[in-house]
Design a protein around this motif. Sequence first.
Motif: not given
Length: 308
Positions: A168-197
């Motif tokens: 939930r920390v990642a989701r809230s940060n993604i919402f906040g950072l993208t609204k504020l103009g930052a570029h966000v990259t998510l990284a981790g094993p395929g089972t703990l990340t999802a391309k759909s994000m």
Amino acid sequence: MLQKKDLLGIRDLEVSEILSIIELAKDMKPIVLGRKAKLSTLKDKSIVTLFYENSTRTRLAFTMAGMYLGANVVDLGIATSSVQKGETLADTGITLDRMGIEYMIIRHSMSGASHLLAKNVNASVMNAGDGANEHPTQALLDLYTIYEKKGGYKDLKVTIVGDIAHSRVARSNIFGLTKLGAHVTLAGPGTLTAKSMEALGCEVTTDIKASVKNADVVMGLRIQMERQKGGLFPNLREYSQLYGLNEETFSYASEHAILMHPAPVNRGVELMPELIDSQVSVIDEQVTNGVAVRMAILTLLSEGRQSS
Ligand code: CP
């Protein structure tokens, strides 16, 4: 002032609201550091914390924030409350409402629990984490810390590494950072990340070194064993070897990059001790900023309540 009764998610916040919280947190920080006198903004007001899941930082930061603002702060103590006799969340909330409690802080394993509570009470509800949905006050303290260290967000490269899927920390940060103009990259094993994000406006990769390259901010996330059903990676040792952040991985980041983590940290799993305890880490400052940000949120919600 926040033109809302509750603070339930970053997704619902305007950029101006995020920035007003950060601006006010700056004024609150000297109080947390003992350099300015406490306030009486919430004198004679009552706050209750309802933590259906464990917490150290969030619960105590809200408690201290309320105390620095002059409020009475009580914890329901879920383990010894009538929740254990089967009382519903809505009934618990209505009961507390009828006692004159004006501010309720809730953490719950169910996504949407804070929204359900908010619908049933007159009190202002603050979401302290609901399932894998949002942890808005964590993201706000992260945004404040980034602002302090980097002076803004536009075109900043922020890499979030680890258990994205359950975070939930990642989701809230993604919402906040993208609204504020930052570029966000998510990284981790395929089972703990999802391309759909990527639909949330960020990049997703399984290549940790490539994700950290030239990052201004690297945020590690805790492996959330309590939300996993198992089988998502072979074992913790292998996870730490492949995906744990260490000095070598961090060397790919930009020269003045900072290391963040919401904590608690699984030392030696997602972050290596030499990195946690190094100069690049702002993890302890995040804790202090967490109190200041919650003071700002309580203050802005109280102004809204007075004007309505
Ligand atoms: N970061 C965070 O939410 O920590 P706690 O679980 O200790 O509240």
